[in-house]
Enzyme design. Structure first.
Site, short mmCIF file in Angstrom:
data_model
loop_
_atom_site.label_atom_id
_atom_site.label_comp_id
_atom_site.label_asym_id
_atom_site.label_seq_id
_atom_site.Cartn_x
_atom_site.Cartn_y
_atom_site.Cartn_z
N SER A 81 0.84 -1.20 0.00
CA SER A 81 0.00 0.00 0.00
C SER A 81 0.87 1.25 0.00
CB SER A 81 -0.91 0.01 1.22
OG SER A 81 -1.44 1.31 1.37
N HIS A 130 -1.00 -1.31 -4.35
CA HIS A 130 -2.30 -0.98 -3.74
C HIS A 130 -2.37 0.53 -3.52
CE1 HIS A 130 -5.85 -2.18 -1.38
NE2 HIS A 130 -5.52 -1.22 -0.52
N ASP A 132 -4.67 3.55 -2.12
CA ASP A 132 -5.78 3.83 -1.21
C ASP A 132 -6.32 5.24 -1.42
OD1 ASP A 132 -6.08 1.47 0.52
OD2 ASP A 132 -3.99 1.89 1.05
N MET A 167 -9.06 7.97 -0.40
CA MET A 167 -9.95 8.31 0.73
C MET A 167 -10.52 9.71 0.55
SD MET A 167 -7.50 7.03 3.80
CE MET A 167 -6.83 5.36 3.83
N HIS A 203 -8.08 0.95 -4.38
CA HIS A 203 -9.06 0.71 -3.30
C HIS A 203 -9.76 2.03 -3.01
CE1 HIS A 203 -9.57 -0.45 1.26
NE2 HIS A 203 -10.72 -0.37 0.64
N MET A 209 -12.11 4.23 -1.06
CA MET A 209 -12.84 4.42 0.19
C MET A 209 -13.56 5.75 0.07
SD MET A 209 -9.83 2.95 2.61
CE MET A 209 -8.65 3.12 1.27
N MET A 257 -11.52 -6.22 4.70
CA MET A 257 -10.80 -5.26 5.55
C MET A 257 -10.55 -5.90 6.91
SD MET A 257 -10.16 -2.60 3.79
CE MET A 257 -9.30 -1.80 5.15
N ASP A 273 -6.64 -6.72 3.69
CA ASP A 273 -6.04 -5.39 3.83
C ASP A 273 -6.20 -4.85 5.26
OD1 ASP A 273 -5.18 -2.78 3.45
OD2 ASP A 273 -6.84 -2.19 2.13
C1 DX5 Z 1 -6.56 1.32 5.32
C2 DX5 Z 1 -6.04 1.05 3.93
C3 DX5 Z 1 -4.94 0.08 3.92
C4 DX5 Z 1 -3.73 0.53 4.68
C5 DX5 Z 1 -2.92 -0.66 5.04
O1 DX5 Z 1 -7.68 2.11 5.24
O2 DX5 Z 1 -7.07 0.52 3.12
O3 DX5 Z 1 -4.59 -0.30 2.60
O4 DX5 Z 1 -2.93 1.43 3.98
O5 DX5 Z 1 -1.89 -0.25 5.85
P1 DX5 Z 1 -1.26 -1.20 6.95
O6 DX5 Z 1 -0.70 -2.38 6.24
O7 DX5 Z 1 -0.24 -0.33 7.59
O8 DX5 Z 1 -2.38 -1.58 7.89
ZN ZN Z 2 -6.49 -0.41 1.17
#
Ligand code: DX5
Ligand code: ZN
Length: 219
Positions: free
Chosen positions: A7, A32, A34, A36, A65, A67, A136, A174
Site C-alpha cells: 500500500s 495498492h 488507497d 480516501m 481501493h 474508500m 478489511m 487489507d
Molecule cells: C486502510 C487502507 C490500507 C492501509 C494498510 O484504510 O485501506 O490499505 O494502507 O496499511 P497497513 O498495512 O499499515 O495496515
Molecule cells: Zn487499502
C-alpha cells in the site's frame, strides 16, 4: 495465486518515484492505491490525478481501493488514470450491482470491499460477477492499525463459499498485515496480501521476507 500488494499510503510522498522503483526492482507485481474522501472514511489521501501521474512510471498492476462515497461518480476518472483493478466498498454503494457492471463495462477488473463489521453474505447475489473481494482487517482510513482477529474466520468463510460455488474470485486482505501474522492470513485463504506500514518500514528486506513465506504456500 499468492501475491503482495504494497500500500502506497505508507510511502514517502516526497519520493514516490524512487519508492515505486524499489518495489519494481524487487519483483512486486501489484501496487495498492488507497483513495480516501474524508466522508466514507475520516481521512483524505489522493485521487485520480496522482494515480495518472504514477501510471507511466511502472508496469505494476494498479490495485485501486476506493474508500469514497458513491464511487460511480469517479469510475471513469480512475479508468482514465490507469486503474487495472477498481475496488469499491459495499457500504458506499446504493446500487452495488449497477456499480459492479459499470466498472466491468469500462474494461477494469472489479472488486468489492467489506468493512470489518459487514457480513460476507451481502455479496451472495453479486459474487459471481466479481473478480475480487477485499476483506478489511482494520476499519478503513489509516495505515498502521492492528489486525482485527475476527477477519480470519471471515476469510475462511469467504474462501469456502468461493470454492463451493466453483468461482474464480481473488480474496484480498487489507489492514494490519505483517510478516509476523501473514501466515495466518494465507492459511485462512487470502490470495492477495496488502501490506503498507510493514513493507515501507524496510522495503527490500520485508519484500524478501514476504516472498520467502509465500514460497511455502505455492499454489
Ligand atoms: C486502510 C487502507 C490500507 C492501509 C494498510 O484504510 O485501506 O490499505 O494502507 O496499511 P497497513 O498495512 O499499515 O495496515
Ligand atoms: Zn487499502
Amino acid at each position: 495465486m499468492l501475491e503482495l500488494s504494497p500500500s502506497l499510503l505508507s510511502a514517502d510522498f516526497t519520493n514516490l518515484k524512487s519508492e515505486m522503483e524499489v518495489l519494481d526492482k524487487n519483483g512486486v507485481k501489484y501496487l495498492h492505491l488507497d483513495v480516501m474522501d474524508g466522508m466514507f472514511v475520516p481521512n483524505i489521501s489522493f485521487g485520480p490525478m496522482i494515480i495518472k501521474q504514477l501510471r507511466p512510471l511502472t508496469n505494476m498492476i494498479f490495485d485501486v481501493h476506493l474508500m469514497i462515497e458513491d464511487p460511480d461518480r469517479y469510475v471513469q476518472n480512475f479508468k482514465d488514470a490507469g486503474a487495472d483493478i477498481l475496488t469499491v466498498h459495499y457500504e458506499a454503494c446504493k446500487h452495488l450491482h449497477r456499480t459492479v457492471s459499470y466498472i466491468k463495462s469500462l474494461g477494469m477488473k472489479v472488486g468489492v470491499s467489506l468493512n470489518p463489521a459487514t457480513n460476507i453474505d451481502v455479496l451472495d447475489y453479486v459474487l459471481e460477477d466479481l473478480d475480487l473481494v477485499l476483506i478489511m482487517s482494520v476499519n478503513p482510513g489509516f495505515g498502521g492499525q492492528s489486525f482485527i482477529p475476527s477477519a480470519i474466520d471471515k476469510i475462511k468463510n469467504l474462501k469456502a463459499k468461493i470454492r463451493e460455488r466453483n468461482l474464480n474470485v481473488i480474496v484480498e486482505v487489507d489492514g494490519g498485515v505483517k510478516t509476523t501474522n501473514v501466515k495466518d492470513v494465507i492459511e485462512a485463504g487470502a490470495d492477495l496480501i496488502v501490506s503498507g506500514s510493514d513493507v515501507f518500514a524496510d522495503k527490500e528486506n520485508r519484500i524478501r521476507a514476504y516472498k520467502e513465506i509465500f514460497k511455502n504456500y505455492e499454489k
